[in-house]
Design an enzyme around this catalytic site. Structure first.
Site, PDB file in Angstrom:
ATOM      1  N   HIS A 299     -72.985 -22.845 -50.760  1.00  0.00           N
ATOM      2  CA  HIS A 299     -73.093 -21.775 -51.670  1.00  0.00           C
ATOM      3  C   HIS A 299     -73.944 -22.035 -52.685  1.00  0.00           C
ATOM      4  O   HIS A 299     -75.158 -20.909 -53.109  1.00  0.00           O
ATOM      5  CB  HIS A 299     -72.602 -20.349 -51.356  1.00  0.00           C
TER       6      HIS A 299
ATOM      7  N   ASP B  81     -70.531 -26.194 -41.267  1.00  0.00           N
ATOM      8  CA  ASP B  81     -69.889 -25.343 -41.363  1.00  0.00           C
ATOM      9  C   ASP B  81     -70.594 -23.724 -40.344  1.00  0.00           C
ATOM     10  O   ASP B  81     -71.410 -23.610 -40.340  1.00  0.00           O
ATOM     11  CB  ASP B  81     -70.215 -25.164 -43.381  1.00  0.00           C
TER      12      ASP B  81
ATOM     13  N   HIS C  29     -71.633 -20.817 -42.520  1.00  0.00           N
ATOM     14  CA  HIS C  29     -71.871 -20.369 -43.560  1.00  0.00           C
ATOM     15  C   HIS C  29     -72.847 -21.091 -43.759  1.00  0.00           C
ATOM     16  O   HIS C  29     -73.000 -22.542 -43.217  1.00  0.00           O
ATOM     17  CB  HIS C  29     -71.381 -20.283 -44.221  1.00  0.00           C
TER      18      HIS C  29
ATOM     19  N   ASP D 250     -64.700 -24.103 -40.912  1.00  0.00           N
ATOM     20  CA  ASP D 250     -64.467 -22.813 -40.223  1.00  0.00           C
ATOM     21  C   ASP D 250     -65.071 -22.139 -39.364  1.00  0.00           C
ATOM     22  O   ASP D 250     -64.934 -20.879 -39.229  1.00  0.00           O
ATOM     23  CB  ASP D 250     -64.469 -21.972 -41.582  1.00  0.00           C
TER      24      ASP D 250
HETATM   25 ZN   LIG Z   1     -68.100 -22.134 -44.824  1.00  0.00          ZN
END
Ligand SMILES: [Zn+2]
Length: 331
Positions: A142, A179, A181, A267
């Protein structure tokens, strides 16, 4: 009671001439934010315990963390942002972003070790000392070129891609992100770069942070139409992942990369406390195995995996261990 037994029944030969490296050490374990933050400091130890329980420690070689210089960080990040992290790390209070990423004392050094370790992994693979490598506490996808975000201070994958170009003169680099995200820091960091092949399967941004990664986001300018974002509905299973993965595999095959970076965030497994996808660790095992085959086909096997997110400890231990197992079994 211990479902690692299924892995432990495998018998592995002694490490080969070009081993799989797995990075381990206090400098790497130190990246995190302590209780009760989901990105706690125990993730490194939980993974390494599982690796041993699975009987894989005899099939890999351990390697120690590295340390990135400011010049390394500058390959991806702005000088202003690096200065800000350094200053706030010394003060040790407040947040580096809107409230997800605390400015813990020493976070500059810890984040520099994460980047330096991924660089060390890249060097080991490029110099032929390792066939593949895995860095559990890394994949901080991120972080943008000039900002922290979502528990991520410095973007080790972004730095690694730039480093592969500067030091080794590579052009075609694949980044694959499973992931939960969206890997927004990498995506927007290379949005106009047509030779950074980006494929990301993630929970639909309408339901999960950071809200980006729609299928319509395919790159900008010269890179328009070259990147692959695959949003998944909340509750998506292994079968949904396998279907999406076919697109990733053919995309990476067509890209003919010279190096593959895998962000193997755990995740996306069922039971993560902050996301809503429902894969099992088989998704991670299959993705890693497929990328090894593609790496063998296109780039002499060169792949570095990073752990990324994952906040259910059991899940991250199992998913990352299965990635390493796939790296080992791919030979
Ligand atoms: Zn993540």
């Amino acid at each position: 009671m211990n479902d690692s037994i299924s892995i432990a029944t495998f018998r592995y030969a002694a490490p080969m001439a070009r081993p799989v490296l797995v990075y381990k050490g206090e400098a790497l374990a130190n990246y995190g934010f302590g209780d009760p933050h989901p990105f706690g400091l125990d993730r490194h130890g939980v993974f390494h315990d599982e690796l041993v329980a699975a009987g894989l420690d005899g099939a890999i070689e351990y390697a120690s963390p590295g340390h990135a210089t400011v010049d390394d960080l500058l390959l991806f990040h702005t000088a202003e942002y690096i200065d800000k992290v350094s200053r706030m790390s010394a003060e040790g209070k407040g947040f580096l972003d809107e409230g997800d990423t605390p400015a813990m004392p020493g976070i500059f050094e810890a984040a520099s070790h994460v980047v330096g370790t991924v660089i060390a992994a890249v060097d080991a693979v490029m110099e032929g000392r390792a066939r593949r490598a895995f860095v559990p506490i890394a994949g901080l996808h991120h972080a943008g070129r000039s900002n922290a975000a979502g528990f991520c201070v410095f973007n080790d994958c972004g730095v690694a891609a730039e480093y592969l170009r500067k030091k080794y003169g590579l052009e075609r680099i694949a980044y694959v992100d499973i992931d939960a995200h969206h890997g927004d820091g990498v995506f927007y960091g290379f949005e106009e770069d047509k030779d950074l092949f980006f494929a990301d399967i993630h929970e639909d941004g309408r339901y999960l942070y950071p809200g980006t990664g729609a299928a319509s986001e395919t790159g900008r300018g010269r890179a328009r139409g070259t990147k692959l974002n695959i949003p998944m509905r909340p509750g998506a299973t292994d079968a949904d992942f396998a279907s999406a993965w076919q697109r990733v595999e053919s995309y990476i095959d067509r890209a003919k990369p010279q190096f593959i970076l895998l962000q193997a965030g755990a995740d996306s497994l069922e039971g993560d406390p902050i996301t809503h996808l429902c894969y099992t660790e088989q998704a991670h095992a299959d993705a890693a195995a497929a990328l090894c085959r593609l790496a063998d086909k296109h780039c002499d096997g060169r792949i570095v995996g990073t752990g990324g997110g994952g906040y259910n400890r059991h899940n991250l231990a199992r998913a990352w261990t299965r990635v390493v197992q796939s790296f080992v079994e791919a030979g």
